[in-house]
Design a protein around this motif. Structure first.
Motif, PDB file in Angstrom:
ATOM      1  N   ALA A 294     -76.162 -29.385  19.523  1.00  0.00           N
ATOM      2  CA  ALA A 294     -77.008 -30.163  18.621  1.00  0.00           C
ATOM      3  C   ALA A 294     -76.890 -29.677  17.181  1.00  0.00           C
ATOM      4  N   VAL A 295     -76.809 -28.357  16.993  1.00  0.00           N
ATOM      5  CA  VAL A 295     -76.647 -27.807  15.646  1.00  0.00           C
ATOM      6  C   VAL A 295     -75.291 -28.202  15.066  1.00  0.00           C
TER       7      VAL A 295
ATOM      8  N   HIS B 299     -75.302 -22.520  10.222  1.00  0.00           N
ATOM      9  CA  HIS B 299     -75.264 -22.916  11.634  1.00  0.00           C
ATOM     10  C   HIS B 299     -76.003 -21.892  12.494  1.00  0.00           C
TER      11      HIS B 299
ATOM     12  N   ALA C 117     -88.825 -30.420  11.373  1.00  0.00           N
ATOM     13  CA  ALA C 117     -87.546 -31.017  11.759  1.00  0.00           C
ATOM     14  C   ALA C 117     -86.825 -30.165  12.796  1.00  0.00           C
TER      15      ALA C 117
ATOM     16  N   LEU D  10     -86.088 -31.348  16.703  1.00  0.00           N
ATOM     17  CA  LEU D  10     -84.743 -31.373  17.276  1.00  0.00           C
ATOM     18  C   LEU D  10     -84.662 -30.483  18.514  1.00  0.00           C
TER      19      LEU D  10
ATOM     20  N   LEU E 280     -80.679 -27.510   7.652  1.00  0.00           N
ATOM     21  CA  LEU E 280     -80.799 -28.686   8.515  1.00  0.00           C
ATOM     22  C   LEU E 280     -81.159 -29.914   7.692  1.00  0.00           C
TER      23      LEU E 280
ATOM     24  N   ASP F 168     -73.614 -30.803  15.679  1.00  0.00           N
ATOM     25  CA  ASP F 168     -73.657 -32.223  15.320  1.00  0.00           C
ATOM     26  C   ASP F 168     -74.508 -32.486  14.080  1.00  0.00           C
ATOM     27  N   ALA F 169     -75.565 -31.692  13.899  1.00  0.00           N
ATOM     28  CA  ALA F 169     -76.531 -31.957  12.827  1.00  0.00           C
ATOM     29  C   ALA F 169     -76.156 -31.329  11.489  1.00  0.00           C
ATOM     30  N   VAL F 170     -75.376 -30.236  11.521  1.00  0.00           N
ATOM     31  CA  VAL F 170     -75.027 -29.510  10.299  1.00  0.00           C
ATOM     32  C   VAL F 170     -73.513 -29.498  10.143  1.00  0.00           C
ATOM     33  N   ARG F 171     -73.032 -30.290   9.205  1.00  0.00           N
ATOM     34  CA  ARG F 171     -71.591 -30.397   8.967  1.00  0.00           C
ATOM     35  C   ARG F 171     -71.089 -29.139   8.260  1.00  0.00           C
TER      36      ARG F 171
ATOM     37  N   GLY G 293     -78.122 -31.075   6.027  1.00  0.00           N
ATOM     38  CA  GLY G 293     -77.132 -31.569   6.969  1.00  0.00           C
ATOM     39  C   GLY G 293     -75.746 -31.000   6.782  1.00  0.00           C
TER      40      GLY G 293
END
Length: 272
Positions: free
Chosen positions: A140-141, A172, A113, A117, A162, A143-146, A165
């Motif tokens: 991108a990180v 991060h 994954a 990405l 990741l 956006d992908a990891v809240r 999420g």
């Protein structure tokens, strides 16, 4: 900006321990964007030996204490002045080649994954510079990891974060490191303090971010948690291959079994 730090790390042992040995990466870095006015590391009842500078340019102390010990407090106090250099680490003396930071660790190993990405970001920025790719990876990180405090733990890997999420600044940072290394960009974990986020809102004072090596600039910091590069609000301590390698305090103890940890960090802006 002139910033003061008060950082207490208190260990409680039950039953008491016989000996404690710790490696302390708790000294503020010295570089163009950060001048150290005063800095003190103390621990009552313990011995802190003379420091050495490791290959990453970080100052390291060794703490030893003999028991029986039912508690130990490591206290850091200091004052620095900081400047915003757009995240570029200028004037930091270190011996290790940036290529050292292409090596994966268990915490930063890229799974399918992460690889997918990272490759997508690289493909979407095929004609971009290394710096632009690094910014795109960081975005991108973000956006992908809240950002979700308490959703992960100290041993969560980049792949796990990741997949879930969500995570905190440690997660991060390790996801970004894994992605950057997978596309050939040396990347490392940085520990430090944060006075406030990019909008000046109070923030958790202990913090972490990544540095990615750009051929034309050297090391550049990226903070996915706050979607920015480090500014004058940041105080840099030390770096490493991952969170464990860059940890401000690492150690072992003999005897005893239960260890409780309490950490308090306060960063304030001070007058001249």
């Amino acid at each position: 900006m002139r910033l003061t730090v008060s950082h207490s790390t208190r260990y409680r042992y039950d039953p008491p321990v016989r000996n404690v040995t710790q490696s302390l990466k708790l000294s503020a870095s010295r570089f163009a964007g950060q001048q150290v006015l005063n800095w003190h590391i103390t621990a009552e009842g313990a011995t802190i030996g003379s420091p050495f500078v490791d290959g990453f340019g970080d100052t390291v102390f060794t703490l030893t204490a003999s028991g029986p010990l039912d508690s130990l407090e490591v206290l850091v106090t200091g004052t620095v002045t900081t400047q915003d250099h757009a995240g570029v680490l200028k004037g930091h003396r270190e011996k290790a080649s940036p290529q050292v930071f292409l090596r994966a660790t268990a915490a930063t190993r890229a799974d399918e994954a992460i690889l997918a990405l990272a490759q997508k970001v690289k493909a979407d920025n095929a004609q971009a510079s290394q710096l632009d790719i690094a910014h795109a990876l960081s975005q991108a990180v973000s956006d992908a990891v809240r950002y979700a405090p308490g959703s992960t733990h100290a041993h969560t890997s980049a792949a796990e974060a990741l997949a879930e999420g969500q995570g905190v600044c440690q997660d991060h940072t390790q996801v970004l490191i894994a992605m950057a290394r997978s596309v050939g960009l040396p990347a490392r974990y940085v520990s430090g303090y944060l006075f406030a986020d990019a909008d000046g809102v109070p923030h958790e004072a202990a913090h972490a971010w990544a540095e990615i090596y750009i051929d034309t600039l050297g090391w550049v910091g990226f903070d996915c948690a706050n979607r920015c590069c480090p500014t004058e609000y940041y105080i840099r301590l030390g770096s490493g291959l991952d969170a464990r390698d860059a940890a401000p305090i690492r150690g072992i103890h003999s005897g005893g079994s239960e260890e409780q940890l309490d950490v308090s960090v306060v960063v304030k802006q001070s007058q001249q």
